[in-house]
Scaffold this active site. Sequence first.
Site, PDB file in Angstrom:
ATOM      1  N   ASN A  28     -17.772 -49.490  32.146  1.00  0.00           N
ATOM      2  CA  ASN A  28     -18.091 -48.296  32.936  1.00  0.00           C
ATOM      3  C   ASN A  28     -18.628 -47.187  32.035  1.00  0.00           C
ATOM      4  O   ASN A  28     -18.761 -47.380  30.835  1.00  0.00           O
ATOM      5  CB  ASN A  28     -16.861 -47.841  33.728  1.00  0.00           C
ATOM      6  CG  ASN A  28     -15.730 -47.469  32.809  1.00  0.00           C
ATOM      7  OD1 ASN A  28     -15.860 -46.572  31.990  1.00  0.00           O
ATOM      8  ND2 ASN A  28     -14.611 -48.190  32.904  1.00  0.00           N
ATOM      9  N   PRO A  53      -3.949 -55.040  34.969  1.00  0.00           N
ATOM     10  CA  PRO A  53      -2.675 -54.305  35.005  1.00  0.00           C
ATOM     11  C   PRO A  53      -2.946 -52.803  34.975  1.00  0.00           C
ATOM     12  O   PRO A  53      -3.928 -52.356  34.374  1.00  0.00           O
ATOM     13  CB  PRO A  53      -1.979 -54.738  33.706  1.00  0.00           C
ATOM     14  CG  PRO A  53      -3.067 -55.235  32.813  1.00  0.00           C
ATOM     15  CD  PRO A  53      -4.138 -55.788  33.714  1.00  0.00           C
ATOM     16  N   PHE A  71      -5.069 -39.261  34.272  1.00  0.00           N
ATOM     17  CA  PHE A  71      -6.350 -38.627  34.582  1.00  0.00           C
ATOM     18  C   PHE A  71      -6.910 -39.264  35.849  1.00  0.00           C
ATOM     19  O   PHE A  71      -6.629 -40.426  36.141  1.00  0.00           O
ATOM     20  CB  PHE A  71      -7.342 -38.826  33.427  1.00  0.00           C
ATOM     21  CG  PHE A  71      -7.389 -37.641  32.493  1.00  0.00           C
ATOM     22  CD1 PHE A  71      -6.306 -37.343  31.686  1.00  0.00           C
ATOM     23  CD2 PHE A  71      -8.509 -36.813  32.440  1.00  0.00           C
ATOM     24  CE1 PHE A  71      -6.332 -36.244  30.838  1.00  0.00           C
ATOM     25  CE2 PHE A  71      -8.547 -35.710  31.597  1.00  0.00           C
ATOM     26  CZ  PHE A  71      -7.456 -35.429  30.791  1.00  0.00           C
ATOM     27  N   LYS A  83      -2.896 -39.593  43.675  1.00  0.00           N
ATOM     28  CA  LYS A  83      -2.789 -40.458  42.488  1.00  0.00           C
ATOM     29  C   LYS A  83      -1.538 -40.132  41.684  1.00  0.00           C
ATOM     30  O   LYS A  83      -0.877 -41.017  41.148  1.00  0.00           O
ATOM     31  CB  LYS A  83      -4.045 -40.291  41.619  1.00  0.00           C
ATOM     32  CG  LYS A  83      -4.275 -41.449  40.694  1.00  0.00           C
ATOM     33  CD  LYS A  83      -5.698 -41.549  40.233  1.00  0.00           C
ATOM     34  CE  LYS A  83      -6.608 -42.094  41.322  1.00  0.00           C
ATOM     35  NZ  LYS A  83      -7.978 -42.283  40.889  1.00  0.00           N
ATOM     36  N   LYS A 127       1.106 -43.046  40.852  1.00  0.00           N
ATOM     37  CA  LYS A 127       1.393 -43.465  39.477  1.00  0.00           C
ATOM     38  C   LYS A 127       2.769 -42.982  39.012  1.00  0.00           C
ATOM     39  O   LYS A 127       3.206 -43.347  37.920  1.00  0.00           O
ATOM     40  CB  LYS A 127       0.330 -42.913  38.528  1.00  0.00           C
ATOM     41  CG  LYS A 127      -1.100 -43.207  38.940  1.00  0.00           C
ATOM     42  CD  LYS A 127      -1.701 -44.330  38.157  1.00  0.00           C
ATOM     43  CE  LYS A 127      -3.103 -44.627  38.674  1.00  0.00           C
ATOM     44  NZ  LYS A 127      -3.753 -45.722  37.995  1.00  0.00           N
TER      45      LYS A 127
HETATM   46  O1  C5P Z   1      -6.212 -45.790  39.494  1.00  0.00           O
HETATM   47  P1  C5P Z   1      -7.156 -44.973  38.681  1.00  0.00           P
HETATM   48  O2  C5P Z   1      -8.009 -45.780  37.765  1.00  0.00           O
HETATM   49  O3  C5P Z   1      -7.992 -44.021  39.450  1.00  0.00           O
HETATM   50  O4  C5P Z   1      -6.177 -44.065  37.810  1.00  0.00           O
HETATM   51  C1  C5P Z   1      -6.621 -43.302  36.748  1.00  0.00           C
HETATM   52  C2  C5P Z   1      -5.502 -43.092  35.758  1.00  0.00           C
HETATM   53  O5  C5P Z   1      -4.748 -44.270  35.549  1.00  0.00           O
HETATM   54  C3  C5P Z   1      -6.035 -42.731  34.383  1.00  0.00           C
HETATM   55  O6  C5P Z   1      -5.052 -41.974  33.720  1.00  0.00           O
HETATM   56  C4  C5P Z   1      -6.203 -44.104  33.745  1.00  0.00           C
HETATM   57  O7  C5P Z   1      -6.208 -44.029  32.322  1.00  0.00           O
HETATM   58  C5  C5P Z   1      -5.006 -44.839  34.266  1.00  0.00           C
HETATM   59  N1  C5P Z   1      -5.211 -46.285  34.476  1.00  0.00           N
HETATM   60  C6  C5P Z   1      -4.550 -47.191  33.673  1.00  0.00           C
HETATM   61  N2  C5P Z   1      -4.692 -48.533  33.899  1.00  0.00           N
HETATM   62  C7  C5P Z   1      -5.490 -48.979  34.905  1.00  0.00           C
HETATM   63  C8  C5P Z   1      -6.165 -48.074  35.725  1.00  0.00           C
HETATM   64  C9  C5P Z   1      -6.014 -46.730  35.465  1.00  0.00           C
HETATM   65  O8  C5P Z   1      -3.837 -46.783  32.749  1.00  0.00           O
HETATM   66  N3  C5P Z   1      -5.617 -50.284  35.101  1.00  0.00           N
END
Ligand code: C5P
Length: 407
Positions: A213, A310, A332, A346, A350
């Site tokens: 990305n 994960p 973030f 979010k 989380k």
């Molecule tokens: O779910 P999303 O990707 O939008 O969430 C963003 C946050 O979760 C960021 O802090 C990102 O670093 C973390 N993240 C992670 N592992 C993933 C997906 C996101 O640590 N597989």
Amino acid sequence: MSTLAGKHIVLGLSGGIAAFKSAELCRALVKAGVTVQVVMTEAAEQFMTAVTLQALSGRPVYTSQWDPREANNMAHINLSREADAIVVAPASADFMSKLLHGGADELLSLMCLARPLDKVPLIVAPAMNREMWSNPATQRNVAQLKADGIHVLDVGQGDQACGETGDGRMLEAEEILEDLEAFFSPKVLAGQQVLVTAGPTYEAIDPVRGITNLSSGKMGFAIARAARLAGADVTLVAGPVSLATPRGVKRVNVRSARDMLQAVQAHVPERGVFVATAAVADWRPANAADQKIKKDGSGQTPELSFVENPDILATVAQSAAAQKGDLFCVGFAAESHDLLAHATAKRARKQVPLLVGNIGPATFGQDDNALLLVDAHGARELPHTSKQALAVLLIQDIAQRLGGAQA
Ligand code: C5P
């Protein structure tokens, strides 16, 4: 903005070929908003002219303790009383030995001896041949200078002007500048361990292709740097980006989300701070091919299926919560719209105390950003500015939260 801005630094040069780097350092300090007063020993003048340093600092250089420009003829007193710090770069082996013994037979050492100990810190950047550096006499001097409260910077390693290779080079100008920035930064995270993830992940389809990305890693690298400036012990787990490692930060390079999870689990501290800025790929190809998938001319495209990666942040936050929650986790969220609503959702999903929202497409690859800090009580905006400045503000915010949690 640099913490150096508005400071007044006396830059001392003793004799050494590394003096050419001091010209660059002088320039960089002036650019950072510092007023620089240069003082040179006679030996330094063999390597660099006072004219060069006068031009770069915009002030006449002092080279003699008998300089008649000072009305009271006490340059050593006047110059040292005005300074926020004295920085000697290069500091030769001889000059350090002189400092150690309180020698004062020329202006620079005289001024160092005359400085008010409680008000004017002395920082030295050693520069010498590797044998001179490793000599027990020099190492003894370094240890004693440190014990006397003098800040001795590291030396660099590599090719030396004499043709030898090893330890003893003076740090580069930008490294000294960064160490000075750290020196003057408030140590709001002193003694804390901080782990940061940054950049994208790369999920292989075959040995030559993959999905990734647009994350540049700049925000995460800026946060790692700001945490180090604030006195923390920082580890940065970085996906594939070509950014320079912030000075003083331990970096672990990874490629895929699973590599990143493994590295994070190996380095996550029991207490401290975890900041997840990485743009982790949500999915990876279910079966990466061992060999390049070939186009056979039939027009048929390969069937790709995906599995979910994960969630690193959620995994860490959950186990931190299970272990009494001494780890402060920050997530973030890069969104394209409805930032507050998405960031709030979010944060809950989380299960982290702080979620930082930003508008992804507006900031990907840029040097600036705007942040929205969302916690259990609401949201606070950090308005549009450089990522470096935002990182410092975010670290200050996190430090306050930690202070509050401890109180
Ligand atoms: O779910 P999303 O990707 O939008 O969430 C963003 C946050 O979760 C960021 O802090 C990102 O670093 C973390 N993240 C992670 N592992 C993933 C997906 C996101 O640590 N597989």
